[in-house]
Scaffold this motif. Structure first.
Motif, mmCIF file in Angstrom:
data_model
loop_
_atom_site.group_PDB
_atom_site.id
_atom_site.type_symbol
_atom_site.label_atom_id
_atom_site.label_comp_id
_atom_site.label_asym_id
_atom_site.label_seq_id
_atom_site.Cartn_x
_atom_site.Cartn_y
_atom_site.Cartn_z
ATOM 1 N N GLU A 283 9.178 9.397 -6.031
ATOM 2 C CA GLU A 283 9.671 8.658 -4.854
ATOM 3 C C GLU A 283 8.866 9.056 -3.610
ATOM 4 O O GLU A 283 8.477 8.206 -2.798
ATOM 5 C CB GLU A 283 11.151 8.977 -4.643
ATOM 6 C CG GLU A 283 11.786 8.269 -3.452
ATOM 7 C CD GLU A 283 12.227 6.852 -3.760
ATOM 8 O OE1 GLU A 283 12.184 6.018 -2.842
ATOM 9 O OE2 GLU A 283 12.611 6.583 -4.909
ATOM 10 N N TRP A 286 5.406 7.520 -3.694
ATOM 11 C CA TRP A 286 5.519 6.095 -3.388
ATOM 12 C C TRP A 286 5.537 5.879 -1.873
ATOM 13 O O TRP A 286 4.801 5.049 -1.341
ATOM 14 C CB TRP A 286 6.785 5.554 -4.039
ATOM 15 C CG TRP A 286 6.906 4.064 -4.093
ATOM 16 C CD1 TRP A 286 5.966 3.138 -3.743
ATOM 17 C CD2 TRP A 286 8.054 3.334 -4.536
ATOM 18 N NE1 TRP A 286 6.460 1.873 -3.946
ATOM 19 C CE2 TRP A 286 7.733 1.958 -4.430
ATOM 20 C CE3 TRP A 286 9.305 3.703 -5.016
ATOM 21 C CZ2 TRP A 286 8.645 0.959 -4.774
ATOM 22 C CZ3 TRP A 286 10.206 2.709 -5.371
ATOM 23 C CH2 TRP A 286 9.874 1.361 -5.249
ATOM 24 N N THR A 406 4.038 0.003 -6.309
ATOM 25 C CA THR A 406 5.115 0.641 -7.070
ATOM 26 C C THR A 406 4.581 1.932 -7.707
ATOM 27 O O THR A 406 3.365 2.143 -7.759
ATOM 28 C CB THR A 406 5.634 -0.270 -8.204
ATOM 29 O OG1 THR A 406 4.728 -0.209 -9.325
ATOM 30 C CG2 THR A 406 5.784 -1.709 -7.745
ATOM 31 N N PRO A 407 5.459 2.798 -8.219
ATOM 32 C CA PRO A 407 4.975 3.852 -9.114
ATOM 33 C C PRO A 407 4.462 3.217 -10.407
ATOM 34 O O PRO A 407 4.811 2.072 -10.721
ATOM 35 C CB PRO A 407 6.226 4.700 -9.380
ATOM 36 C CG PRO A 407 7.226 4.291 -8.345
ATOM 37 C CD PRO A 407 6.912 2.862 -8.012
ATOM 38 N N LEU A 459 0.000 5.626 -8.864
ATOM 39 C CA LEU A 459 0.558 4.505 -8.120
ATOM 40 C C LEU A 459 0.038 3.213 -8.739
ATOM 41 O O LEU A 459 -1.104 3.157 -9.200
ATOM 42 C CB LEU A 459 0.155 4.569 -6.644
ATOM 43 C CG LEU A 459 0.847 5.636 -5.785
ATOM 44 C CD1 LEU A 459 0.217 5.682 -4.402
ATOM 45 C CD2 LEU A 459 2.347 5.366 -5.678
#
Length: 492
Positions: A283, A286, A406-407, A459
């Protein structure tokens, strides 16, 4: 001087142009590295050292005559999913035995046309079905990365293109071909600190690629840098009349897009990708990615992809259904392994029972079930409707943004055997990647950080159909900002 095997594809190309070394010298260095390291990592299932040297000698001869292709003299690894004329191709399954194609896949033919050199065939999950490279008939690939606190634990490089990712990360090739049906390029790239690029469905021909799920399978590269992935993709792509889904479009200059910048772009962040149980460090990465892009002049916008929660169940209905159809051709009669039997039916049954591994059998059974009378409407047709809804979500998002950030994966590389007993846990590896396959969109994964155990995290950037150039521009910008240059410490 940097070891020849540690060069990027771009740097090796520049070195060949400058005559700092020859293709023969470069190829010999990789042959030596593979001979020394592959027994430990198991990245290659077939090596072709003699053929590689012959191709390198021919490349050097062409260079002396001034006939230089875009990949002239550059040694590559090829996933064992691509048919290579005269070189064993098995999709890492017993059912194909020692099958040696008499023809070349379009993607690999394009690479040889452009001057590349074949080092060998790379390990993979059987028929590309898996997320850890543990379903291969040749055994699992070992990730060259290790956890800092428990370096004796063998980690998976991800799958299904685990051999491709491990070979690139361990400097056993300059770059490699891979394939992506639900994340099989991007997830291994994230697990190994490499760059993985899945182009738009139809950009690269599927002719000569052993099929898994035909409406989602797509060829793409795994490389050391975003630029390298763009260079290799440029040679892999192009229209092919032998593939009915191949797009009749000019191949853009992908490499030129890498340094284009992101100023003025709107980058969407889908709220549905914040999943329960995702590690804080993913998180955090990100959010760091968002900050990097904002610092370069991009605007971050929140978007919603409301049908994302249905993507995994949708994928695991559609993909097994297509696999059930595609794998029906393997019956022990025309090629590959044939088991003994007193009747034709017994030959079929025994050949398939002995030839397919457990994960492939599981998916064939699921696929056959959802296609069967009485369940086709309830499962397969409903999944196809959901797939349309997922594609529509992206179309709505493109009205307010140019790409999505996004990841790549919900966690870093895990130990071999840690998740294989639980298929559901294994399938969750693809939670961030399958949507791009269901919608046929291009997506790239690049390494951006290390987790608390010293393992790489990636990523992902997803773009509009046929807009690989934008995701390469965003990927190049993120790569420059992240400054990720970590390499696995050599323990082999």
């Amino acid at each position: 001087m940097t070891e020849l095997t540690e060069l990027t594809l771009s740097a090796a190309r520049d070195g060949l142009v400058a005559k700092a070394f020859s293709s023969v010298e470069l190829t010999a260095a990789f042959n030596d590295a593979i001979e020394a390291v592959n027994p430990i990592l198991n990245a290659y299932v077939t090596t072709t050292p003699q053929k590689a040297m012959e191709m390198a000698e021919a490349s050097d001869a062409r260079r002396r005559c001034g006939a230089v292709g875009p990949l002239e003299g550059l040694p590559l690894g090829i996933k064992d999913l691509y048919c290579t004329q005269g070189v064993r191709t098995t999709a890492c399954s017993r059912i194909l035995g020692e099958f040696t194609p008499t023809y070349e896949s379009t993607v690999t033919a394009n690479l040889w046309r452009d001057g590349a050199v074949l080092l060998g065939k790379l390990n993979m999950d059987e028929f590309a079905m898996g997320s850890s490279n543990e379903t291969s008939r040749f055994g699992p690939v070992i990730n060259p990365w290790k956890r800092q606190e428990s370096g004796n634990v063998a980690l998976t490089p991800g799958g299904s293109s685990g051999g491709s990712a491990a070979a690139v990360a361990a400097d056993l090739c300059l770059a490699a071909t891979a394939s992506d049906t639900g994340g099989s390029i991007r997830q291994p790239a994230a697990f190994t600190g490499t760059v993985g690029l899945k182009p738009t469905y139809g950009r690269a021909s599927r002719y000569g690629m052993i099929a898994f799920a035909s409406s989602m399978d797509q060829a793409g590269p795994i490389a050391k840098t975003v630029e390298d992935s763009a260079i290799l993709l440029g040679s892999m792509c192009g229209h092919d009349p032998r593939d009915s889904t191949s797009l009749s479009l000019e191949v853009p200059d992908f490499a030129a897009a890498v340094k284009r910048g992101v100023k003025g772009l709107k980058i969407g962040v889908p709220k549905e990708y914040r999943v329960d149980g995702m590690p804080d460090e993913i998180e955090k990465l990100w959010h760091q990615g968002m900050t990097w892009l904002q610092d370069l002049g991009a605007t971050i916008v929140d978007v919603s992809l409301p049908h994302t929660k249905y993507a995994l169940p949708c994928y695991y209905i559609v993909a097994p259904a297509e696999a059930s159809s595609n794998l029906a051709r393997y019956d022990g009669m025309r090629f590959g392994t044939r088991a003994a039997g007193d009747t034709l039916t017994e030959v079929y049954e025994q050949s398939r029972a002995q030839g397919f591994g457990n994960e492939v059998k599981r998916r064939i059974l699921i696929g056959t079930y959802v296609l069967s009378a009485g369940y086709y409407d309830a499962y397969y047709l409903r999944a196809q409707r959901v797939r349309t809804k997922i594609a529509d979500d992206f179309k709505q998002a493109w009205q307010v943004c140019d790409a999505l950030l996004t990841p790549t994966a919900p966690f870093a590389a895990f130990g071999i055997g840690e998740k294989s007993a639980d298929p559901i846990q294994m399938y969750l590896n693809d939670v961030f990647t399958v949507t791009a396959n269901l919608a046929g969109l291009p997506a790239i994964s690049l390494p951006a950080s290390l987790d608390a155990h010293g393992l790489p995290l990636g990523l992902q950037v997803i773009g509009r159909a046929l807009d690989e150039e934008t995701i390469l521009a965003v990927g190049g910008a993120l790569e420059a900002q992240a400054g990720f240059n970590a390499k696995p410490k050599k323990w082999w």
